[in-house]
Enzyme design. Structure first.
Site, PDB file in Angstrom:
ATOM      1  N   ASP A 185       0.865  -1.184   0.000  1.00  0.00           N
ATOM      2  CA  ASP A 185       0.000   0.000   0.000  1.00  0.00           C
ATOM      3  C   ASP A 185       0.896   1.227   0.000  1.00  0.00           C
ATOM      4  O   ASP A 185       2.128   1.103  -0.016  1.00  0.00           O
ATOM      5  CB  ASP A 185      -0.961  -0.018   1.209  1.00  0.00           C
ATOM      6  CG  ASP A 185      -2.316   0.576   0.837  1.00  0.00           C
ATOM      7  OD1 ASP A 185      -2.341   1.728   0.380  1.00  0.00           O
ATOM      8  OD2 ASP A 185      -3.342  -0.119   0.994  1.00  0.00           O
ATOM      9  N   HIS A 256      -2.923   3.044  -4.620  1.00  0.00           N
ATOM     10  CA  HIS A 256      -2.290   2.567  -3.384  1.00  0.00           C
ATOM     11  C   HIS A 256      -0.849   2.132  -3.640  1.00  0.00           C
ATOM     12  O   HIS A 256      -0.416   1.077  -3.172  1.00  0.00           O
ATOM     13  CB  HIS A 256      -3.109   1.428  -2.772  1.00  0.00           C
ATOM     14  CG  HIS A 256      -4.385   1.897  -2.142  1.00  0.00           C
ATOM     15  ND1 HIS A 256      -4.434   2.586  -0.950  1.00  0.00           N
ATOM     16  CD2 HIS A 256      -5.676   1.814  -2.571  1.00  0.00           C
ATOM     17  CE1 HIS A 256      -5.692   2.884  -0.656  1.00  0.00           C
ATOM     18  NE2 HIS A 256      -6.469   2.438  -1.626  1.00  0.00           N
ATOM     19  N   GLU A 323      -9.798   2.563  -5.124  1.00  0.00           N
ATOM     20  CA  GLU A 323      -9.410   3.922  -4.764  1.00  0.00           C
ATOM     21  C   GLU A 323      -8.225   4.433  -5.592  1.00  0.00           C
ATOM     22  O   GLU A 323      -7.197   4.807  -5.051  1.00  0.00           O
ATOM     23  CB  GLU A 323      -9.089   3.970  -3.263  1.00  0.00           C
ATOM     24  CG  GLU A 323     -10.310   3.630  -2.424  1.00  0.00           C
ATOM     25  CD  GLU A 323     -10.035   3.632  -0.924  1.00  0.00           C
ATOM     26  OE1 GLU A 323     -10.935   4.044  -0.174  1.00  0.00           O
ATOM     27  OE2 GLU A 323      -8.960   3.199  -0.497  1.00  0.00           O
TER      28      GLU A 323
HETATM   29  C1  ACM Z   1     -10.913  -0.762   0.559  1.00  0.00           C
HETATM   30  O1  ACM Z   1     -11.394  -0.740   1.685  1.00  0.00           O
HETATM   31  N1  ACM Z   1     -10.387   0.335   0.029  1.00  0.00           N
HETATM   32  C2  ACM Z   1     -10.919  -1.960  -0.230  1.00  0.00           C
END
Ligand code: ACM
Length: 549
Positions: A185, A256, A323
């Protein structure tokens, strides 16, 4: 009867052998008779029960043996993970017969056996006056879902290898069979990749860490990091396999990715940001620094996945996909040229192009791609499965289109979210979701047609660790709610409103004693333990911080 035995998750049926009253003793003469395919379960059982009782459980047919068998008849009735456990005394010279539909079923049956022996069976060498006895019962059982998972985020805060192994034992004790390991991440890259050493040399360390919610003004001003070597990963995967748990690795792309870009700046959108100035991210939220849509980036990540596939035998490989802000791609002349070259309509299709590439790449290697529900944006890749986290919607759309789905909606099964209102809860984020809320979670949305419902592989609870800086905090967020979740994933429960929560709570009163014996730092039913109420961890508003939303 089920309530007296306090089995969690609840089995399909328990028959009390009233015709053969009394108890079946286990003692130093009890042997362990492992049929073909059950040898590793016998090793696990000998180790667990041997540590508790001090008995050797020598290999051998008896008399008074615990017998482990794989049974086609049990497989036909309850599937490969199903089992029948009999302590009814009806089989000569046998104390316990565990018949599994397959080796996994035998293993789950022995987890039930351990629960039948009482909380002391989870301790090492307890002082025990009355000897070790089993009630006379026949338990028949099999899981509702084939995917019963827990996601652990080891990027935001790192879980050392030994604590990962402990979590695998806790999963096994609750008959959960998928461990989704969120390895990368913005805040840290946690798996050694030999051909790209800077991913861990640079990407696994950050210089400081936001303390609490991202709105908090507080920081922990010490370097933070850690990663698993490839030997660590092999050990984790083997340990899981012995417990019939599949480890699903997650390498997040194209969002991420700031830790990877900090290590290798050429992975980022270099025409819009000076990626050489990026460091591993020190705070929380959705990060704008995403991968550049270049062939070189694809090759880089193919190299990463080659090593990942060597380490993880899991059919499913998670590529994230959540995201991913599109701002840099909108601003980047190179990304815009790429969109035109590829004949794509927009940035959403560029995201889909990334995912489709790895869908084909994984399929060519006999694996399957799974990603967060944002991978529906711009069109779902052909073979992709979806982890539905922003509610049921993505999962319903994917299942209706014939794709496999794992249901993990944040509204119900995000265990980082607080489990009670009030300022005494540590680090409040997200919704309040109580033990009862989790118990009443239904993975298959009402009204989903049966053809689509057949694509719901199962469910998983997700544990994101921004506000969990150590093992105690993870335990506190995960337990006792994981016990309720395990019952939702395994047991044939009625519709949410008809579930016997009071009965579950009664069984939990015994289960808390098992968790005590296992050393789990769960949230006590009466509220946080004073030890958990240490300064700076509480959910009281932090002076000077904007309100937490
Ligand atoms: C997530 O909670 N962004 C998968």
């Amino acid at each position: 009867m089920t309530s007296d035995l306090a089995l969690i998750p609840a089995p399909l049926s328990v028959e009390d052998r009233g015709d053969t009253p009394g108890y079946v003793p286990l003692d130093e003469r009890t042997t362990l008779d492992a049929g073909p395919g059950t040898e590793s379960t016998a090793r696990r059982l000998r180790s667990a029960l041997g540590a508790a009782t001090g008995f050797p459980f020598a290999d051998g047919p008896g008399p008074g043996a615990i017998r482990l068998r794989v049974s086609e008849e049990v497989e036909r009735r309850y599937g490969p993970e199903g089992y029948r456990l009999s302590t009814d005394g009806s089989i000569e010279d046998t104390a316990v017969l565990v018949e599994g539909g397959g080796p996994a079923g035998v293993f789950w049956g022995t987890q039930t056996l351990r629960q039948l022996l009482g909380p002391d069976a989870y301790r090492k060498a307890p002082v025990r006056e009355g000897g070790w006895v089993l009630p006379r019962v026949t338990v028949e059982d099999g899981p509702r879902f084939g995917w019963r998972g827990l996601l652990l985020d080891v990027s935001r805060h790192f879980t050392p290898k030994d604590d990962v192994l402990r979590y695998l034992d806790l999963l096994a004790a609750h008959k959960l069979n998928v461990f989704h390991l969120h390895l990368t991440d913005d805040q840290g890259w946690r798996i050694e990749i030999k051909r790209h050493p800077r991913l861990t040399e640079v990407g696994s360390w950050r210089s400081r860490t936001k303390w609490g919610h991202r709105a908090s003004p507080l920081w922990t001003e010490t370097p933070y990091g850690g990663f698993y070597t490839q030997d660590d990963i092999r050990e984790i995967v083997a340990y899981a396999a012995e417990r019939h748990i599949t480890v699903v690795p997650e390498i997040d792309l194209p969002g991420h990715s700031q830790a990877a870009i900090a290590a290798y700046p050429e992975l980022g959108n270099t025409d819009v940001v000076d990626t050489t100035a990026l460091t591993v991210w020190d705070t929380w939220g959705v990060n704008p620094n995403v991968l550049a849509p270049t062939e070189a980036v694809l090759r880089f990540y193919e190299g990463v996945f080659e090593e990942v596939l060597d380490l993880f035998p899991s059919t499913f490989v998670h590529v994230g996909g959540d995201e991913c802000p599109k701002d840099q791609w909108k601003e980047s002349p190179a990304a815009q040229t790429r969109i035109k070259e590829l004949g794509l309509a927009d940035e959403d299709e560029l995201q889909s192009w990334f995912i489709r590439h790895f869908d084909r790449w994984l399929t060519d290697r006999g694996r399957r791609l799974i990603g967060w529900d944002e991978i529906l944006q711009g069109g779902l890749a052909e073979g992709a499965a979806v982890s539905s986290w922003r509610g049921y919607g993505g999962g319903i759309a994917a299942a209706t289109a014939g794709h496999d789905v794992v249901m993990c909606p944040e509204q119900q099964v995000y265990l980082d979210h607080r489990q009670a209102p009030g300022e005494d809860e540590p680090m409040p984020i997200g919704f309040v979701r109580t033990l009862e809320d989790v118990y009443r979670f239904e993975p298959v949305p009402p009204g989903l047609p049966p053809e689509a419902a057949a694509h719901i592989l199962g469910t998983q609870a997700n544990v994101w660790t921004e506000v969990m800086e150590n093992r105690d905090r993870v335990d506190y967020q995960v337990f006792p709610r994981l016990a309720a979740f395990a019952e939702v994933a395994w047991s044939a429960l009625p519709a949410p409103d008809a579930r016997d929560y009071a009965g579950f709570e009664r069984r939990m009163s015994t289960h808390y004693r098992r968790l005590d014996a296992l050393g789990v730092d769960y949230r006590p039913p009466a509220g946080p333990h004073p030890r958990q109420q240490r300064p700076g961890v509480l959910g009281r508003p932090i002076e000077g911080a904007p309100p937490i939303v």
